[in-house]
Write a protein that holds these residues in place. Structure first.
Motif, mmCIF file in Angstrom:
data_model
loop_
_atom_site.group_PDB
_atom_site.id
_atom_site.type_symbol
_atom_site.label_atom_id
_atom_site.label_comp_id
_atom_site.label_asym_id
_atom_site.label_seq_id
_atom_site.Cartn_x
_atom_site.Cartn_y
_atom_site.Cartn_z
ATOM 1 N N GLY A 64 0.937 -1.173 -0.060
ATOM 2 C CA GLY A 64 0.097 -0.051 0.048
ATOM 3 C C GLY A 64 0.972 1.359 -0.077
ATOM 4 N N ASP A 112 -4.419 2.073 1.389
ATOM 5 C CA ASP A 112 -4.804 2.847 0.042
ATOM 6 C C ASP A 112 -5.067 4.487 0.679
ATOM 7 O OD1 ASP A 112 -7.465 2.873 1.495
ATOM 8 O OD2 ASP A 112 -7.790 1.096 0.163
ATOM 9 N N THR A 113 -5.688 5.268 0.014
ATOM 10 C CA THR A 113 -5.935 6.744 0.567
ATOM 11 C C THR A 113 -7.007 6.843 1.321
ATOM 12 O OG1 THR A 113 -7.058 7.118 -1.411
ATOM 13 C CG2 THR A 113 -4.881 7.853 -1.605
ATOM 14 N N ARG A 114 -7.992 5.928 1.160
ATOM 15 C CA ARG A 114 -9.156 5.818 1.896
ATOM 16 C C ARG A 114 -8.831 5.529 3.551
ATOM 17 N NH1 ARG A 114 -12.568 2.188 4.227
ATOM 18 N NH2 ARG A 114 -14.618 2.813 4.787
#
Length: 141
Positions: A64, A112-114
């Motif tokens: 990630g 991830d960006t979330r």
């Protein structure tokens, strides 16, 4: 590299100890054909090596994002309270008390960006961060 090579790489990322036989079954090739593909991927520099992460040293989901988060604490937040709260988050692998405009530099791994957004929100809502500044690692040398 074709679709089967991509499948093999994905399976090895999940578990690099899979046998050639197991890999072959999962991608629809014989054991020998699978072994030949893996050796070719190694020779071509696509697969650079195999690594283990042990016990408490496992930083979090690899593959990630590696992020560095500067944190300025709210004036009402106690340093010990902050460190106690972040110690329970397995995404955060380092917390360094700093001089300068920020109080802490955190290093974290998020998928991830979330997940990064959720981590930043948690730092502000639950851990007493008044301000954050985030940098994302593009590659390590």
């Amino acid at each position: 590299m074709d679709r089967i090579d991509e499948q093999i790489l994905g399976l090895l990322r999940e578990n690099a100890r899979r046998s050639f036989s197991e890999l072959g079954r999962q991608v629809g090739l014989s054991t020998n054909a699978t072994a030949a593909r893996v050796r070719r991927l190694e020779t071509e520099g696509v697969i650079l090596g195999y690594t283990i992460l042990a016990g408490q040293d496992v930083p979090g989901p690899r593959g990630g994002l590696e992020v560095f988060i500067d944190v300025r604490l709210d004036t009402e937040t106690d340093y010990d309270t902050f460190t106690t709260l972040i110690e329970t988050d397995r995404q955060i692998v380092d917390a360094i008390h700093m001089t300068g405009p920020y109080d802490y530099l955190l290093r974290a791994y998020v998928p991830d960006t979330r997940a990064l957004d959720l981590l930043l929100r948690r730092l502000k809502k639950e851990c007493g961060a008044a301000q954050t500044q985030t940098r994302v690692a593009l590659r390590a040398l």
